[in-house]
Design a protein around this motif. Sequence first.
Motif, mmCIF file in Angstrom:
data_model
loop_
_atom_site.group_PDB
_atom_site.id
_atom_site.type_symbol
_atom_site.label_atom_id
_atom_site.label_comp_id
_atom_site.label_asym_id
_atom_site.label_seq_id
_atom_site.Cartn_x
_atom_site.Cartn_y
_atom_site.Cartn_z
ATOM 1 N N GLN A 58 0.724 -1.301 0.024
ATOM 2 C CA GLN A 58 0.061 0.112 0.109
ATOM 3 C C GLN A 58 0.780 1.123 0.054
ATOM 4 O OE1 GLN A 58 -3.368 0.248 -0.272
ATOM 5 N NE2 GLN A 58 -2.959 2.247 -0.531
ATOM 6 N N GLN A 68 -13.198 -11.964 -1.162
ATOM 7 C CA GLN A 68 -11.768 -10.939 -1.402
ATOM 8 C C GLN A 68 -11.948 -11.091 -2.938
ATOM 9 O OE1 GLN A 68 -8.330 -11.460 0.732
ATOM 10 N NE2 GLN A 68 -7.057 -10.453 -0.933
ATOM 11 N N ILE A 69 -11.954 -12.201 -3.714
ATOM 12 C CA ILE A 69 -11.793 -12.218 -5.013
ATOM 13 C C ILE A 69 -12.873 -11.421 -5.698
ATOM 14 C CG2 ILE A 69 -12.259 -13.856 -6.840
ATOM 15 C CD1 ILE A 69 -10.319 -15.928 -5.328
ATOM 16 N N GLU A 77 -12.265 -7.828 -5.494
ATOM 17 C CA GLU A 77 -11.223 -7.415 -6.424
ATOM 18 C C GLU A 77 -11.761 -7.495 -7.708
ATOM 19 O OE1 GLU A 77 -8.212 -10.215 -5.612
ATOM 20 O OE2 GLU A 77 -7.473 -9.209 -3.509
ATOM 21 N N PHE A 120 -14.199 -4.456 -8.282
ATOM 22 C CA PHE A 120 -13.178 -3.074 -8.276
ATOM 23 C C PHE A 120 -12.632 -3.025 -9.598
ATOM 24 C CE2 PHE A 120 -9.614 -0.476 -7.966
ATOM 25 C CZ PHE A 120 -10.369 0.640 -7.533
ATOM 26 N N ALA A 121 -12.100 -4.125 -10.285
ATOM 27 C CA ALA A 121 -11.607 -4.094 -11.741
ATOM 28 C C ALA A 121 -12.590 -3.905 -12.813
ATOM 29 C CB ALA A 121 -10.821 -5.598 -11.898
#
Length: 138
Positions: free
Chosen positions: A40, A110-111, A114, A117-118
Amino acid sequence: MTMTLDELAPLFGRETLERAIARGHIEADGDRVTHWSRRQLDATLTLVRAGVPLEDVLSAGRELQRSMDDLAAMFVRMIAAHAAPGNDGDDGRGVGELAETIARLRPGAQITVEAGFARAMDRQVRAAIDQAIGRLAG
C-alpha cells in the motif's frame, strides 16, 4: 512496517508529511511512523510521484476503507446467516466452526471484491477516455 519520518520524508516530502500528520492522516509516535502494508505504501508513492497530492490519496484511502468495512460486514453477515454452522438448528457446533467457515469462505469474498473493483475501474477508465475524446472532438 515501521520507519522513521526521516526515511519517509524523501518519498513524499517533509512539508507534505508534516501537513498529513497535522491533519491526522498519518499517525506518528515520536519520529516513528507505522504503516500497515508495504504494498500500500508503494502504491501511494506511485500515485504521489505521478502528481496526485498525498492528501488526496490519504482521503481516498479513508473513504475506501469505510467502503471495505461495509463490504466485509456484508459478507460476514451473509456467511453467518446462510453458510455457518448452527443455521440448521444445531447451535451446539459453536463459535469455532463459525470462525472456520468464515475463514474458509473469505478468499472467495476477497476475489469477488477485487473482480468487482477491476470491472468498475474499467468502466470508469472508458468513461474518462470517452469524455476526453468528446472534448477533443467538440
